[in-house]
Scaffold this motif. Structure first.
Motif, PDB file in Angstrom:
ATOM      1  N   ALA A 166       0.827  -1.202   0.000  1.00 31.09           N
ATOM      2  CA  ALA A 166       0.000   0.000   0.000  1.00 31.09           C
ATOM      3  C   ALA A 166       0.863   1.254   0.000  1.00 31.09           C
ATOM      4  O   ALA A 166       0.581   2.220  -0.716  1.00 31.09           O
ATOM      5  CB  ALA A 166      -0.931  -0.003   1.218  1.00 31.09           C
ATOM      6  N   PHE A 167       1.929   1.261   0.790  1.00 28.80           N
ATOM      7  CA  PHE A 167       2.833   2.415   0.826  1.00 28.80           C
ATOM      8  C   PHE A 167       3.483   2.640  -0.534  1.00 28.80           C
ATOM      9  O   PHE A 167       3.641   3.774  -0.981  1.00 28.80           O
ATOM     10  CB  PHE A 167       3.914   2.204   1.889  1.00 28.80           C
ATOM     11  N   ALA A 168       3.868   1.552  -1.195  1.00 27.44           N
ATOM     12  CA  ALA A 168       4.479   1.674  -2.517  1.00 27.44           C
ATOM     13  C   ALA A 168       3.491   2.262  -3.521  1.00 27.44           C
ATOM     14  O   ALA A 168       3.838   3.143  -4.315  1.00 27.44           O
ATOM     15  CB  ALA A 168       4.982   0.310  -2.989  1.00 27.44           C
ATOM     16  N   ALA A 169       2.255   1.773  -3.484  1.00 31.57           N
ATOM     17  CA  ALA A 169       1.244   2.276  -4.410  1.00 31.57           C
ATOM     18  C   ALA A 169       1.002   3.763  -4.211  1.00 31.57           C
ATOM     19  O   ALA A 169       0.827   4.519  -5.181  1.00 31.57           O
ATOM     20  CB  ALA A 169      -0.063   1.501  -4.230  1.00 31.57           C
ATOM     21  N   LEU A 170       0.994   4.210  -2.958  1.00 35.29           N
ATOM     22  CA  LEU A 170       0.661   5.599  -2.623  1.00 35.29           C
ATOM     23  C   LEU A 170       1.861   6.535  -2.656  1.00 35.29           C
ATOM     24  O   LEU A 170       1.753   7.702  -2.256  1.00 35.29           O
ATOM     25  CB  LEU A 170       0.012   5.646  -1.237  1.00 35.29           C
ATOM     26  N   ASP A 171       3.003   6.057  -3.121  1.00 35.59           N
ATOM     27  CA  ASP A 171       4.220   6.882  -3.232  1.00 35.59           C
ATOM     28  C   ASP A 171       4.628   7.481  -1.891  1.00 35.59           C
ATOM     29  O   ASP A 171       4.925   8.681  -1.776  1.00 35.59           O
ATOM     30  CB  ASP A 171       4.025   7.997  -4.268  1.00 35.59           C
ATOM     31  N   ALA A 172       4.662   6.649  -0.881  1.00 29.43           N
ATOM     32  CA  ALA A 172       5.015   7.096   0.465  1.00 29.43           C
ATOM     33  C   ALA A 172       6.487   7.496   0.553  1.00 29.43           C
ATOM     34  O   ALA A 172       7.299   7.195  -0.324  1.00 29.43           O
ATOM     35  CB  ALA A 172       4.715   5.989   1.471  1.00 29.43           C
ATOM     36  N   THR A 173       6.800   8.189   1.645  1.00 28.95           N
ATOM     37  CA  THR A 173       8.164   8.596   1.968  1.00 28.95           C
ATOM     38  C   THR A 173       8.516   8.055   3.345  1.00 28.95           C
ATOM     39  O   THR A 173       7.676   8.067   4.248  1.00 28.95           O
ATOM     40  CB  THR A 173       8.292  10.131   1.961  1.00 28.95           C
ATOM     41  N   VAL A 174       9.749   7.590   3.511  1.00 32.09           N
ATOM     42  CA  VAL A 174      10.230   7.113   4.811  1.00 32.09           C
ATOM     43  C   VAL A 174      11.115   8.192   5.416  1.00 32.09           C
ATOM     44  O   VAL A 174      12.058   8.670   4.765  1.00 32.09           O
ATOM     45  CB  VAL A 174      11.018   5.802   4.674  1.00 32.09           C
ATOM     46  N   HIS A 175      10.809   8.604   6.645  1.00 24.50           N
ATOM     47  CA  HIS A 175      11.614   9.598   7.348  1.00 24.50           C
ATOM     48  C   HIS A 175      12.592   8.877   8.274  1.00 24.50           C
ATOM     49  O   HIS A 175      12.208   7.969   9.023  1.00 24.50           O
ATOM     50  CB  HIS A 175      10.715  10.539   8.151  1.00 24.50           C
ATOM     51  N   LEU A 176      13.849   9.309   8.231  1.00 26.95           N
ATOM     52  CA  LEU A 176      14.924   8.655   8.966  1.00 26.95           C
ATOM     53  C   LEU A 176      15.672   9.658   9.834  1.00 26.95           C
ATOM     54  O   LEU A 176      15.750  10.847   9.505  1.00 26.95           O
ATOM     55  CB  LEU A 176      15.905   8.002   7.995  1.00 26.95           C
ATOM     56  N   LEU A 177      16.227   9.157  10.909  1.00 26.49           N
ATOM     57  CA  LEU A 177      17.077   9.954  11.790  1.00 26.49           C
ATOM     58  C   LEU A 177      18.334   9.148  12.065  1.00 26.49           C
ATOM     59  O   LEU A 177      18.256   7.983  12.474  1.00 26.49           O
ATOM     60  CB  LEU A 177      16.354  10.276  13.093  1.00 26.49           C
ATOM     61  N   GLY A 178      19.480   9.768  11.838  1.00 26.32           N
ATOM     62  CA  GLY A 178      20.738   9.065  12.044  1.00 26.32           C
ATOM     63  C   GLY A 178      21.796   9.963  12.631  1.00 26.32           C
ATOM     64  O   GLY A 178      21.543  11.142  12.924  1.00 26.32           O
ATOM     65  N   PRO A 179      23.002   9.453  12.787  1.00 28.20           N
ATOM     66  CA  PRO A 179      24.097  10.252  13.335  1.00 28.20           C
ATOM     67  C   PRO A 179      24.355  11.529  12.550  1.00 28.20           C
ATOM     68  O   PRO A 179      24.822  12.523  13.116  1.00 28.20           O
ATOM     69  CB  PRO A 179      25.294   9.294  13.249  1.00 28.20           C
ATOM     70  N   ALA A 180      24.056  11.537  11.257  1.00 28.89           N
ATOM     71  CA  ALA A 180      24.283  12.721  10.419  1.00 28.89           C
ATOM     72  C   ALA A 180      23.065  13.640  10.363  1.00 28.89           C
ATOM     73  O   ALA A 180      23.087  14.657   9.669  1.00 28.89           O
ATOM     74  CB  ALA A 180      24.673  12.286   9.011  1.00 28.89           C
ATOM     75  N   GLY A 181      21.992  13.281  11.085  1.00 31.86           N
ATOM     76  CA  GLY A 181      20.792  14.118  11.101  1.00 31.86           C
ATOM     77  C   GLY A 181      19.611  13.450  10.432  1.00 31.86           C
ATOM     78  O   GLY A 181      19.595  12.239  10.209  1.00 31.86           O
ATOM     79  N   GLU A 182      18.621  14.263  10.084  1.00 36.88           N
ATOM     80  CA  GLU A 182      17.392  13.763   9.477  1.00 36.88           C
ATOM     81  C   GLU A 182      17.523  13.701   7.962  1.00 36.88           C
ATOM     82  O   GLU A 182      18.211  14.515   7.349  1.00 36.88           O
ATOM     83  CB  GLU A 182      16.210  14.669   9.847  1.00 36.88           C
ATOM     84  N   ARG A 183      16.832  12.755   7.381  1.00 36.86           N
ATOM     85  CA  ARG A 183      16.688  12.706   5.925  1.00 36.86           C
ATOM     86  C   ARG A 183      15.435  11.917   5.578  1.00 36.86           C
ATOM     87  O   ARG A 183      14.888  11.191   6.413  1.00 36.86           O
ATOM     88  CB  ARG A 183      17.913  12.092   5.249  1.00 36.86           C
TER      89      ARG A 183
END
Length: 326
Positions: A166-183
């Motif tokens: 469902a996420f793929a169909a709806l063109d979803a975005t994954v939000h990430l947080l890591g040592p270098a910050g958000e992306r």
């Protein structure tokens, strides 16, 4: 199960510090713990992130939907905004697992879950995903449930998540947080096809943490739904599935979002089907014609040739349901 250390964190700073040192994040544990019992996974350190503030479901300023990584599957499926705006997500979640698992498993964990390929989970079998360079027993073994799209000579395992389709169909975005910050990364780029490195399954950097999945705003009215074909109606993984979302205005399809599950090494977007639909008037003939494009590029194996036709019929049926022909 091999010995491991366990630590619980209460904020993202602590989680990232532990992840940077090589700790494996765990929340519901519905996949990772099983893999540890089977000695497929042998992490030295588990980092419990269940106390992090990543549980919200909110409507974005532009009218999309943001689902926190630690939202339980059952919570997301039952949320009024999810059910109203994107019923395809609710349906995919409710068809994903038993009620007990849905009450434990999180959205972030669901999209991170590893394949249910029996050769991957059998530590005596050759598996490039588990042990790079060892081979792929599924290629010459019993491969009825394996992928026909996105495969390589190194791996033919399917991605098991329903909501990821469902996420793929709806063109979803994954939000990430890591040592270098958000992306942020497009969902289509987050899960990786096997190629020659099937052991690398997500586009995560070391220590990164999923914070949310965001669905962009789509034109209204948007009708959507999820159809899953499986060997039994009780808890079972898909042989094929189809996530469909259509925006129909003035009797013409203005926007079409279609993806398939159970047939690809990742949730498989179907752009050829989408292109065939846009600008056309809904009809039974159109659904059949569009569905014929669903298996473009398929490479069936000895035991799963039936999936090619089953995929077409599954997509056609769901187009008819969402498009109002049934």
């Amino acid at each position: 199960m091999y010995p491991f250390s366990f630590t619980k964190v209460s904020d993202t700073r602590g989680a990232l510090a532990a992840g940077r040192r090589g700790g494996r994040y765990i929340a519901g544990g519905t996949t990772l713990v099983d893999l540890m019992r089977e000695t497929v996974e042998r992490p030295e350190t588990l980092v419990d992130i269940s106390a992090l503030p990543l549980r919200g479901i909110t409507v974005t300023e532009r009218g999309g939907l943001r689902i926190g990584a630690l939202v339980r599957m059952a919570e997301a499926a039952a949320h009024p905004k999810v059910r109203v705006l994107y019923p395809v997500i609710s349906q995919a979640l409710e068809l994903s697992a038993s009620a007990q698992l849905r009450n434990m498993a999180t959205i972030g964990g669901n999209i991170m879950q590893r394949t249910r390929c029996t050769y991957f989970r059998d530590v005596t079998a050759a598996c490039n995903k588990r042990e790079p360079g060892s081979g792929c027993a599924a290629l010459e073994g019993f491969n009825r449930t394996h992928a026909i799209l996105g495969t390589s000579d190194h791996c033919v395992a399917t991605h098991p998540s329903d909501v990821a389709v469902a996420f793929a169909a709806l063109d979803a975005t994954v939000h990430l947080l890591g040592p270098a910050g958000e992306r942020s990364i497009a969902f289509a780029d987050f899960l990786l096809q096997p190629g020659s490195t099937p052991n690398r399954e997500q586009a995560l950097r070391k220590g990164e943490l999923i914070t949310a999945v965001e669905i962009p705003a789509h034109s209204r009215p948007l009708k959507s739904g999820y159809l899953k074909v499986r060997d039994r109606q009780s808890y079972e993984f898909a042989l094929t599935s189809a996530a469909v979302a259509l925006h129909i205005r003035g009797g013409v399809i203005r926007e079409a979002k279609v993806a398939a599950g159970g047939v690809g090494t990742v949730p498989w977007k179907l752009p050829a089907v989408e292109r065939h639909l846009i600008g056309e008037r809904p009809s039974k003939a159109l659904w059949t014609q569009a569905a014929e494009q669903a298996a473009d590029g398929a490479r069936p194996l000895e035991h799963n040739r039936f999936k090619t036709e089953l995929l077409k019929r599954t997509v056609e049926r769901q187009l008819r349901i969402v498009g109002g022909s049934e």
